[in-house]
Design a protein around this motif. Structure first.
Motif, PDB file in Angstrom:
ATOM      1  N   ASN A  85       1.204  -8.888  -9.161  1.00  0.00           N
ATOM      2  CA  ASN A  85       1.829  -7.687  -8.601  1.00  0.00           C
ATOM      3  C   ASN A  85       1.240  -6.396  -9.163  1.00  0.00           C
ATOM      4  N   GLN A  86       0.661  -6.448 -10.333  1.00  0.00           N
ATOM      5  CA  GLN A  86       0.182  -5.229 -10.990  1.00  0.00           C
ATOM      6  C   GLN A  86      -0.914  -4.477 -10.233  1.00  0.00           C
ATOM      7  N   PRO A  87      -1.896  -5.172  -9.600  1.00  0.00           N
ATOM      8  CA  PRO A  87      -3.002  -4.427  -8.967  1.00  0.00           C
ATOM      9  C   PRO A  87      -2.571  -3.447  -7.883  1.00  0.00           C
ATOM     10  N   TRP A  88      -1.539  -3.757  -7.153  1.00  0.00           N
ATOM     11  CA  TRP A  88      -1.089  -2.850  -6.099  1.00  0.00           C
ATOM     12  C   TRP A  88       0.113  -2.014  -6.532  1.00  0.00           C
TER      13      TRP A  88
ATOM     14  N   LEU B 225      -4.939  -7.057   1.163  1.00  0.00           N
ATOM     15  CA  LEU B 225      -5.235  -6.440   2.450  1.00  0.00           C
ATOM     16  C   LEU B 225      -4.835  -7.362   3.598  1.00  0.00           C
ATOM     17  N   SER B 226      -5.196  -8.624   3.515  1.00  0.00           N
ATOM     18  CA  SER B 226      -4.831  -9.584   4.574  1.00  0.00           C
ATOM     19  C   SER B 226      -3.323  -9.726   4.694  1.00  0.00           C
ATOM     20  N   ARG B 227      -2.635  -9.768   3.561  1.00  0.00           N
ATOM     21  CA  ARG B 227      -1.172  -9.887   3.586  1.00  0.00           C
ATOM     22  C   ARG B 227      -0.532  -8.652   4.219  1.00  0.00           C
TER      23      ARG B 227
ATOM     24  N   GLN C 262      -6.803   0.628   1.470  1.00  0.00           N
ATOM     25  CA  GLN C 262      -6.982   0.900   0.038  1.00  0.00           C
ATOM     26  C   GLN C 262      -6.751  -0.344  -0.813  1.00  0.00           C
ATOM     27  N   LEU C 263      -6.233  -1.399  -0.189  1.00  0.00           N
ATOM     28  CA  LEU C 263      -5.969  -2.642  -0.902  1.00  0.00           C
ATOM     29  C   LEU C 263      -7.191  -3.551  -0.891  1.00  0.00           C
TER      30      LEU C 263
ATOM     31  N   SER D  60       0.842  -1.188   0.000  1.00  0.00           N
ATOM     32  CA  SER D  60       0.000   0.000   0.000  1.00  0.00           C
ATOM     33  C   SER D  60       0.883   1.246   0.000  1.00  0.00           C
ATOM     34  N   PHE D  61       0.774   2.021  -1.072  1.00  0.00           N
ATOM     35  CA  PHE D  61       1.576   3.229  -1.204  1.00  0.00           C
ATOM     36  C   PHE D  61       0.681   4.451  -1.294  1.00  0.00           C
TER      37      PHE D  61
END
Length: 190
Positions: free
Chosen positions: A76-79, A169-171, A163-164, A22-23
């Motif tokens: 990896n792309q979604p975040w 989000l769980s990770r 926001q994830l 999350s950035f």
């Protein structure tokens, strides 16, 4: 903050460093990014060959950012698309005389460690990704032989975990863990 709980005391920057997904949308200034690369440049290097190379793009440079993003695996792309900076870390595996540099990937790892710790000291976060298409990166960036894509890095300021979407989000909220020293350090023999 998600500081590591260590058995033995270690540097605060090591305890503080972690790899979020999350950035925040806050841009990373060119001077700040150059400070991070400067730290990388001072890593130890076999024969002082300094075989590390970095290709990067700020989120605001959509053309080059999208090129880097397109090399990432779908997981990896979604975040990673929200990171202010994407970086492709490369190892120059051939010396100028064409002989192999057997320490190139090791030395890139040392440079990446410096990069990560300097980022941490600046309240930036890094997330290293092995999940990317190396062959595509070679083609998209027209990399010469002897310049090996090793890892991609998302870099930026920490964002809100909420926001994830799942499973990210769980990770993001999962406890940090490391193997015990008894599984990684052996005196005398394995």
């Amino acid at each position: 903050m998600r500081h590591a709980t260590t058995t033995y005391p270690v540097l605060e920057a090591i305890r503080k460093r972690w790899s979020p997904r999350s950035f925040a949308s806050t841009p990373v200034s060119p001077d700040t990014l150059n400070q991070v690369f400067e730290a990388a440049s001072w890593a130890a290097s076999a024969m002082n060959l300094q075989p590390w190379r970095y290709l990067y793009a700020h989120h605001s440079d959509q053309e080059n950012f999208q090129k880097l993003l397109s090399c990432l695996m779908p997981g990896n792309q979604p975040w990673a698309k929200n990171a202010p900076v994407l970086i492709l870390a490369l190892a120059k595996t051939l010396n100028d005389d064409g002989t192999p540099n057997g320490a190139a990937i090791h030395d890139l790892g040392l440079a990446n460690g410096n990069l990560s710790l300097e980022a941490t000291a600046l309240d930036l976060y890094t997330h290293f990704m092995g999940g990317f298409d190396r062959e595509k990166a070679k083609q998209v960036f027209e990399l010469p032989d002897g310049l090996q894509p090793v890892v991609m890095i998302a870099l930026g300021y920490l964002g809100e975990a909420e926001q994830l979407e799942e499973p990210f989000l769980s990770r993001e909220k999962a406890p940090r863990q490391r193997k015990p020293l008894s599984e990684i350090a052996f005196e005398g023999k394995l």
